[in-house]
Write an enzyme that holds these catalytic residues in place. Structure first.
Site, short mmCIF file in Angstrom:
data_model
loop_
_atom_site.label_atom_id
_atom_site.label_comp_id
_atom_site.label_asym_id
_atom_site.label_seq_id
_atom_site.Cartn_x
_atom_site.Cartn_y
_atom_site.Cartn_z
N ARG A 22 -5.70 -1.89 9.03
CA ARG A 22 -5.70 -3.35 8.98
C ARG A 22 -5.93 -3.92 10.38
O ARG A 22 -6.96 -3.66 10.98
CB ARG A 22 -4.40 -3.89 8.37
CG ARG A 22 -4.22 -3.55 6.90
CD ARG A 22 -3.19 -4.43 6.25
NE ARG A 22 -1.92 -4.41 6.96
CZ ARG A 22 -0.90 -5.19 6.67
NH1 ARG A 22 -1.02 -6.08 5.69
NH2 ARG A 22 0.23 -5.11 7.33
N THR B 236 4.23 2.68 5.67
CA THR B 236 2.84 2.26 5.76
C THR B 236 2.09 3.19 6.71
O THR B 236 2.62 3.57 7.76
CB THR B 236 2.71 0.81 6.28
OG1 THR B 236 1.34 0.53 6.62
CG2 THR B 236 3.58 0.56 7.49
N GLY C 24 0.82 -1.20 0.00
CA GLY C 24 0.00 0.00 0.00
C GLY C 24 0.86 1.25 0.00
O GLY C 24 1.87 1.32 0.69
N ASP D 103 4.99 -4.96 6.09
CA ASP D 103 5.50 -6.28 6.45
C ASP D 103 5.61 -7.23 5.26
O ASP D 103 6.54 -8.03 5.17
CB ASP D 103 4.66 -6.90 7.57
CG ASP D 103 3.20 -7.11 7.16
OD1 ASP D 103 2.53 -7.92 7.81
OD2 ASP D 103 2.74 -6.47 6.19
N ASP E 219 2.36 -0.32 11.82
CA ASP E 219 2.31 -1.65 12.40
C ASP E 219 3.60 -2.45 12.22
O ASP E 219 3.59 -3.68 12.29
CB ASP E 219 1.14 -2.45 11.82
CG ASP E 219 1.25 -2.64 10.32
OD1 ASP E 219 2.12 -2.01 9.68
OD2 ASP E 219 0.46 -3.44 9.77
N ASP F 172 -0.28 2.33 8.51
CA ASP F 172 -0.80 1.55 9.63
C ASP F 172 0.05 1.64 10.89
O ASP F 172 -0.42 1.31 11.98
CB ASP F 172 -0.94 0.08 9.23
CG ASP F 172 -1.83 -0.11 8.01
OD1 ASP F 172 -2.72 0.74 7.79
OD2 ASP F 172 -1.64 -1.10 7.28
N ARG G 51 0.82 -5.33 -5.43
CA ARG G 51 0.95 -6.54 -4.62
C ARG G 51 1.18 -7.70 -5.59
O ARG G 51 0.58 -7.74 -6.67
CB ARG G 51 -0.31 -6.75 -3.77
CG ARG G 51 -0.60 -5.55 -2.88
CD ARG G 51 -1.72 -5.84 -1.90
NE ARG G 51 -2.16 -4.63 -1.21
CZ ARG G 51 -1.56 -4.10 -0.16
NH1 ARG G 51 -0.47 -4.67 0.32
NH2 ARG G 51 -2.03 -3.01 0.42
#
Length: 319
Positions: free
Chosen positions: A171, A125, A11, A103, A129, A127, A72
C-alpha cells in the site's frame, strides 16, 4: 471476564491463524470461553459467531490465510453498524474482543472500545505499516516470498541480459520493497517515503551497463507507481530490454515463517492477558524482542515511518 471473542479483519496475512490459535488456547488455559467471529466486522454485524474449542484451532499454526475468514465492511464504519456489532457480541455473552488486522481493523476496535466494549488490537498485515510495533504478523513471510521471487527473476534477467521491474505490495508503506530490495541485491528501490529522480535512475542503469553489468533488478512499491508504467519509462529512456513482473497476491499466501508463528503466538497471548486484566483500547506490538502494548488511539495518531538508513545502505551497496 469469562467469555471473549476473536476476529480477523482486512487483508489476510500469514500468521493470522497462529494468532487465533494463541488467543483460543491462552484463554482456555485461564478457564475463559472463546468465540470466533467469522467474516470480520461484516460477520460480526450478522452474528456469525461460534464457540471455539481446543480442537477448533488444531493444526492451523502452519497454515496461511485465516480460518475465521476476513472481509472489508463499509457499514461498520458507521456508529449504527458498530452498535449492531456490539448487540451481537452481547447476545453471545462476549465481554471482550481481540481484533487481528491492520489500521482499518484497529479503527473498528477503537470505535467499539469508545462505545463501551473493550477490544485489543493485534497487528496482522504484510505491509508492516502499523506504528507501535517493529514487526507485524505476516511481514516476514511475505518478505521471504518476495525474495524467493526476486532470486528466480534474477536468473532469467541474467540469462537474457534484461532489466526487470518488480512491483511489490505494501500500500503506502515501503517496508516490503525496501527489505526485499536490500536482501535481493536490487540496483534500485523505490518506496513511497522517498522521492526519486527518473533521470538519476536511468543514469545509474547506464553506468552499470558500461562497467559490464548486463542485467538489473528494480523494486517498485505499489504506493509509488505502476510497475508497468515505470517499466515503459525505463525502456523509453535507456532502450534496455525491460520486463515487468507484478507479484500481486502471491505475497499474501503461504505457510508462515517460524518468525511469524512465534510473533503471532506472543502477541495473541498478550492480547488475552490484557482483556483478562480489564484493559481495552490497547494495541499489542513488539519492540526490541519484547512484547509491549500502547493505547490504540495513540497508535492510530502516529504516522508510519521506515528506516531510511536501509535505503541509504542499499544505494551504497548497489554501485
Amino acid at each position: 471476564m469469562k467469555r471473549i471473542g476473536v476476529l480477523t479483519s482486512g487483508g489476510d496475512a500469514p500468521g493470522m491463524n497462529a494468532a487465533v490459535r494463541a488467543v483460543v488456547r491462552k484463554a482456555i488455559y485461564h478457564d475463559v470461553e472463546v468465540y470466533g467471529v467469522y467474516g470480520g466486522y461484516s460477520g460480526l454485524m450478522n452474528g456469525n459467531i461460534e464457540k471455539l474449542e481446543l480442537g477448533s484451532v488444531g493444526d492451523i499454526i502452519h497454515r496461511g490465510g485465516t480460518m475465521l475468514l476476513s472481509a472489508r465492511c463499509e457499514e461498520f464504519k458507521t456508529k449504527e453498524g458498530q452498535l449492531k456489532g456490539i448487540e451481537q457480541l452481547k447476545l453471545a455473552g462476549i465481554e471482550g474482543l481481540v481484533v487481528i488486522g491492520g489500521d482499518g481493523s484497529y479503527r473498528g476496535a477503537k470505535a467499539l472500545t469508545e462505545l463501551g466494549f473493550p477490544c485489543v488490537g493485534v497487528p496482522g498485515t504484510i505491509d508492516n505499516d502499523i506504528p507501535g510495533t517493529q514487526y507485524t504478523i505476516g511481514f516476514d513471510t511475505a518478505l521471504n516470498t518476495v525474495i524467493e521471487a526476486v532470486d528466480k527473476i534474477r536468473d532469467t534477467a541474467q540469462s537474457h541480459e534484461r532489466a526487470f521491474v518488480i512491483e511489490v505490495m505494501g500500500r503506502n508503506a515501503g517496508d516490503l520493497a525496501l527489505w526485499s530490495g536490500l536482501a535481493g541485491g536490487a540496483e534500485t528501490i523505490l518506496i513511497p517515503e522517498d522521492n526519486y529522480d527518473m533521470n538519476d535512475i536511468c543514469q545509474r542503469l547506464i553506468k552499470s551497463q558500461e562497467r559490464g553489468k548486463k542485467h538489473s533488478i528494480i523494486i517498485v512499491a505499489e504506493g509509488v507507481a505502476s510497475g508497468v508504467e515505470f517499466g515503459k519509462q525505463i525502456k523509453e529512456r535507456t532502450d534496455f530490454d525491460t520486463r515487468v513482473s507484478i507479484l500481486g497476491h502471491i505475497q499474501r499466501g503461504g505457510s508462515p515463517t517460524a518468525f511469524d508463528r512465534v510473533l503471532a503466538s506472543r502477541l495473541g497471548a498478550r492480547a488475552v492477558e490484557l482483556l483478562l486484566k480489564g484493559k481495552g483500547g490497547r494495541a499489542v506490538g513488539m519492540k526490541n524482542n519484547q512484547v509491549i502494548d500502547n493505547d490504540i488511539a495513540d497508535i492510530l495518531g502516529e504516522a508510519h515511518t521506515v528506516d531510511m538508513n536501509l535505503l541509504t545502505l542499499s544505494k551504497e551497496l548497489s554501485i
